[in-house]
Design a protein around this motif. Structure first.
Motif, mmCIF file in Angstrom:
data_model
loop_
_atom_site.group_PDB
_atom_site.id
_atom_site.type_symbol
_atom_site.label_atom_id
_atom_site.label_comp_id
_atom_site.label_asym_id
_atom_site.label_seq_id
_atom_site.Cartn_x
_atom_site.Cartn_y
_atom_site.Cartn_z
ATOM 1 N N ALA A 31 1.232 5.316 3.031
ATOM 2 C CA ALA A 31 2.154 5.635 4.124
ATOM 3 C C ALA A 31 1.620 6.781 4.972
ATOM 4 O O ALA A 31 0.448 6.784 5.328
ATOM 5 C CB ALA A 31 3.548 5.914 3.602
ATOM 6 N N ARG A 64 -3.673 2.846 6.660
ATOM 7 C CA ARG A 64 -2.529 3.185 5.812
ATOM 8 C C ARG A 64 -1.558 2.017 5.746
ATOM 9 O O ARG A 64 -1.417 1.265 6.692
ATOM 10 C CB ARG A 64 -1.789 4.406 6.388
ATOM 11 C CG ARG A 64 -2.651 5.624 6.551
ATOM 12 C CD ARG A 64 -1.896 6.677 7.355
ATOM 13 N NE ARG A 64 -2.771 7.781 7.712
ATOM 14 C CZ ARG A 64 -2.961 8.853 6.959
ATOM 15 N NH1 ARG A 64 -2.336 8.958 5.813
ATOM 16 N NH2 ARG A 64 -3.780 9.819 7.339
ATOM 17 N N ALA A 78 8.532 1.919 -2.220
ATOM 18 C CA ALA A 78 9.143 3.183 -2.634
ATOM 19 C C ALA A 78 10.661 3.124 -2.496
ATOM 20 O O ALA A 78 11.393 3.796 -3.230
ATOM 21 C CB ALA A 78 8.590 4.340 -1.809
ATOM 22 N N ARG A 108 1.336 10.272 4.339
ATOM 23 C CA ARG A 108 1.223 11.542 3.652
ATOM 24 C C ARG A 108 0.385 12.492 4.484
ATOM 25 O O ARG A 108 -0.405 12.073 5.327
ATOM 26 C CB ARG A 108 0.563 11.358 2.288
ATOM 27 C CG ARG A 108 1.327 10.432 1.363
ATOM 28 C CD ARG A 108 0.596 10.250 0.055
ATOM 29 N NE ARG A 108 1.181 9.158 -0.701
ATOM 30 C CZ ARG A 108 0.669 8.704 -1.839
ATOM 31 N NH1 ARG A 108 -0.420 9.248 -2.332
ATOM 32 N NH2 ARG A 108 1.256 7.701 -2.474
ATOM 33 N N ASN A 123 4.088 1.822 2.222
ATOM 34 C CA ASN A 123 4.750 2.359 1.025
ATOM 35 C C ASN A 123 6.183 1.839 0.917
ATOM 36 O O ASN A 123 7.095 2.552 0.510
ATOM 37 C CB ASN A 123 4.737 3.892 1.036
ATOM 38 C CG ASN A 123 5.063 4.481 -0.325
ATOM 39 O OD1 ASN A 123 4.869 3.846 -1.351
ATOM 40 N ND2 ASN A 123 5.552 5.702 -0.333
ATOM 41 N N ASP A 163 0.837 -1.203 0.000
ATOM 42 C CA ASP A 163 0.000 0.000 0.000
ATOM 43 C C ASP A 163 0.868 1.248 0.000
ATOM 44 O O ASP A 163 1.777 1.397 0.817
ATOM 45 C CB ASP A 163 -0.918 0.018 1.222
ATOM 46 C CG ASP A 163 -1.862 1.220 1.192
ATOM 47 O OD1 ASP A 163 -2.983 1.067 0.699
ATOM 48 O OD2 ASP A 163 -1.447 2.305 1.647
ATOM 49 N N GLY A 164 0.578 2.175 -0.918
ATOM 50 C CA GLY A 164 1.461 3.307 -1.130
ATOM 51 C C GLY A 164 1.139 4.570 -0.384
ATOM 52 O O GLY A 164 1.768 5.601 -0.632
#
Length: 207
Positions: free
Chosen positions: A105, A120, A126, A107, A123, A102-103
């Motif tokens: 994270a 969340r 990345a 944010r 990520n 899952d990207g």
């Protein structure tokens, strides 16, 4: 001096009248502009721009903590680690794969307006390669492909992996890896699932 001149030039370019003052005055002005650059309001996580003691030390020493300070530094970070209530540091690898992938994270803001409390992920792709079938992976961090094959899934490996994900500064002062557990990006249970994704022989990471 270079930093001061760059900062002055930047603020001047933004239309700000700047008088060169003491370093701490310039730093305060920079912090003010950084803070105002984020959208304000509920669940915008603007607390992220306030440095804690660890971040202040890493900034002060440019990520090179003096050797005589490192032991106390890492002990302080280790004291922040919390473990799953179940006591199991390796959970479900299939759930861990989802969390790893899952990207979102941490944010600033919410994942989507209609799901403000959505879970969340980390990520992790990345920075790290893991499942060899995943081509969209970064290389800032070390490759994790074959992690369990190389390191095994002993209690020692599992504990190290869990703690490194929870708070990377426990093992490396001023690590560039986010302190995912310490900062509340991931829960202890989510971290345990990621550990399983990395060490479980059935995980695609180790195929």
């Amino acid at each position: 001096m270079k930093i001061k001149l760059i900062t002055v030039a930047l603020l001047t370019a933004l239309g700000t009248t700047v008088t060169v003052a003491a370093d701490n005055d310039i730093a305060a002005l920079v912090e003010q502009y950084i803070a105002s650059g984020f959208k304000q309001g509920e669940k915008q996580h603007t607390e992220r721009i306030v440095q804690d003691e660890t971040q202040k030390q890493c900034t002060t020493y440019r990520n090179k903590i003096p050797s005589e300070m490192q032991k106390a530094f890492m002990e302080r970070e280790r004291a922040t680690i919390k473990y799953p209530e179940s006591g199991k540091l390796s959970g479900n690898w299939e759930q861990g794969q989802k969390t790893f992938t899952d990207g979102f994270a941490w944010r600033v803001g919410t994942i989507m307006p209609d799901k403000p409390d959505a879970v969340r992920g980390g990520n992790c792709y990345a920075c790290h390669a893991a499942d060899p079938k995943e081509v969209a992976a970064g290389n800032i961090g070390s490759t994790l492909t074959g992690y369990g094959k190389l390191r095994g899934n002993t209690p020692e490996t599992i504990k190290y992996t869990y703690e490194k994900i929870y708070n990377s500064n426990t093992y490396m002062p001023c690590s560039s890896m986010p302190r995912l557990g310490h900062n509340g990006v991931l829960t202890p249970e989510q971290i345990a699932d990621i550990v399983a994704f990395l060490v479980d022989p059935e995980s695609p990471v180790n195929k």
